[in-house]
Design an enzyme around this catalytic site. Structure first.
Site, PDB file in Angstrom:
ATOM      1  N   THR A 112       0.809  -1.220   0.000  1.00 30.58           N
ATOM      2  CA  THR A 112       0.000   0.000   0.000  1.00 30.58           C
ATOM      3  C   THR A 112       0.842   1.269   0.000  1.00 30.58           C
ATOM      4  O   THR A 112       0.292   2.366  -0.136  1.00 30.58           O
ATOM      5  CB  THR A 112      -0.924   0.035   1.230  1.00 30.58           C
ATOM      6  N   LYS A 113       2.155   1.137   0.130  1.00 31.49           N
ATOM      7  CA  LYS A 113       3.015   2.307   0.230  1.00 31.49           C
ATOM      8  C   LYS A 113       3.472   2.780  -1.143  1.00 31.49           C
ATOM      9  O   LYS A 113       3.556   2.001  -2.099  1.00 31.49           O
ATOM     10  CB  LYS A 113       4.244   1.990   1.093  1.00 31.49           C
TER      11      LYS A 113
END
Length: 402
Positions: free
Chosen positions: A198-199
């Protein structure tokens, strides 16, 4: 016949024909990336190899720090950093954070001491840290919520007066900058990043501990090897915290294009901001003047009085339009089952409680088409225009369930 003007929750046609992705990793599968991954597989060295060594060197150079220690996850980085620090007692941290922040403390036999946040930046408030320090603590752990830097300079100053170390949970903030222009990763005893999918900067899974303390970095490298310094006589109780070579290789490719990925993400946030600035009752997370955020999450606070709907009803209306959202961080850590036994051991957290009720996160990823942003904005505006009818409809539905 379905209406094109009514919100979908009231029977209208959804703005989106299919659900939009809430988040996606922006990664490349170009020939260079695939060739690098192929080299790793062909080498037979799937851990503790040249990709890890190169990644640590490149990240240290990128951040301008003395050492970057790659680990299996951001959580592993937090856990190992606290283990090497050897502190005891309370660890000051916000409750408005992902659970991993507190878990790292508890895994080390430490007790989270939750403090309140600033209602605009959503990051830990220095005055709440100051009060907690007077009560005694072994360390302070600020969090860069949603990729927006916490007021680390003031927190470090406060902690320094009490001779208390600062370990920073920088999980979503790789590539963000502080108000003084320095990259996140350069302050405190260490800053710990997550490289999860998700980064903005991802290795698939992994983490980085950035520090200028050479002795601390050396201890971390032993700790991630089960505490084995190489002679199989464990020097500490460590764990398997290694980052695999495939993850390190992917991270190296993503590091090379990080500036482009973050620029694209920030342009999309600017588009959201411009389009929603005229919608009453929505307030974007404030980024401190001179600082920059990675915008891992596009966090907005919803004022029910001004917008016309509370956060949860707004989320239901967006879901009907095929737009997923998240309610970060609800419940906040101090109200989660694993931490309820700490009730009464921390001060009141009014800003945290309000943020947990009011913050909503809209879809965002770096390669999101601008047209999707425009569709989300159109849905938000349509819901706002029909807020009164939606509120009545939701109340009737809820009453029918009871």
């Amino acid at each position: 016949m379905t209406s094109v003007t009514q919100p979908a929750i009231l029977g209208g046609r959804p703005i989106l024909a299919a659900p939009v992705m809430f988040a996606q990793p922006t990664v490349s599968s170009d020939a260079t990336t695939l060739a690098l991954l192929g080299e790793v597989l062909a080498s037979g060295a799937l851990t503790k190899g040249p990709q890890l060594t190169a990644l640590e060197r490149e990240i240290a150079e990128f951040l301008g720090v003395g050492h970057a220690v790659a680990v299996a996850s951001g959580s592993a980085g937090l856990m190992l950093a606290l283990r090497c620090l050897g502190v005891s007692g309370n660890i000051i941290m916000p409750s408005f954070t992902f659970m991993a922040t507190a878990h790292a403390a508890v895994w080390n036999g430490l007790t989270p001491l939750f403090v309140d946040i600033d209602p605009d930046t959503l990051t830990v408030a220095p005055d709440s840290v100051s009060a907690a320090l007077r009560a005694g603590a072994g360390a302070v752990m600020p969090v860069h919520v949603s990729g927006t830097p916490a007021d680390t300079a003031n927190i470090m100053d406060l902690a320094g007066r009490h001779n208390v170390p600062v370990i920073i949970d920088a999980a979503p903030a790789f590539g963000a900058r502080y108000p003084d222009g320095r990259l996140v990763g350069t302050k405190g005893l260490a800053e710990i990043f997550s490289l999860s999918p998700t980064k903005s900067f991802t290795a698939g899974e992994g983490g980085i501990v950035a520090t200028n303390d050479g002795h601390f970095a050396a201890e971390l490298r032993v700790a991630r090897e089960y505490g084995n310094p190489g002679d199989f006589d464990s020097a500490m109780v460590g764990t398997n915290g290694r980052m695999p070579e495939l993850s390190a290789a992917l991270a190296r490719r993503n590091l090379a294009r990080l500036d482009d990925v973050l620029d694209a993400r920030r342009r999309l946030v600017a588009r959201y901001r411009q389009a929603l600035s005229c919608v009453a009752g929505l307030r974007f997370q404030r980024v401190p003047a001179g600082a920059s955020s990675t915008f891992k999450d596009l966090s907005l606070t919803v004022s029910a009085e001004q917008f016309g709907l509370d956060r949860d009803t707004f989320a239901r209306a967006l879901a009907a339009e095929q737009i997923p959202t998240r309610q970060y961080f609800d419940p906040p850590v101090h109200r989660q089952t694993a931490y309820r036994h700490l009730a009464g051991s921390h001060p009141p957290l009014p800003n945290t409680e309000r943020a947990a009720r009011e913050v909503i996160v809209l879809p965002l990823y770096s390669h999101m088409p601008e047209a999707v942003v425009d569709q989300v904005v159109t849905a938000v505006a349509r819901i706002h225009r029909h807020a009164e009818a939606i509120r009545a409809f939701a109340a009737a539905v809820d009453a029918g369930r009871t």
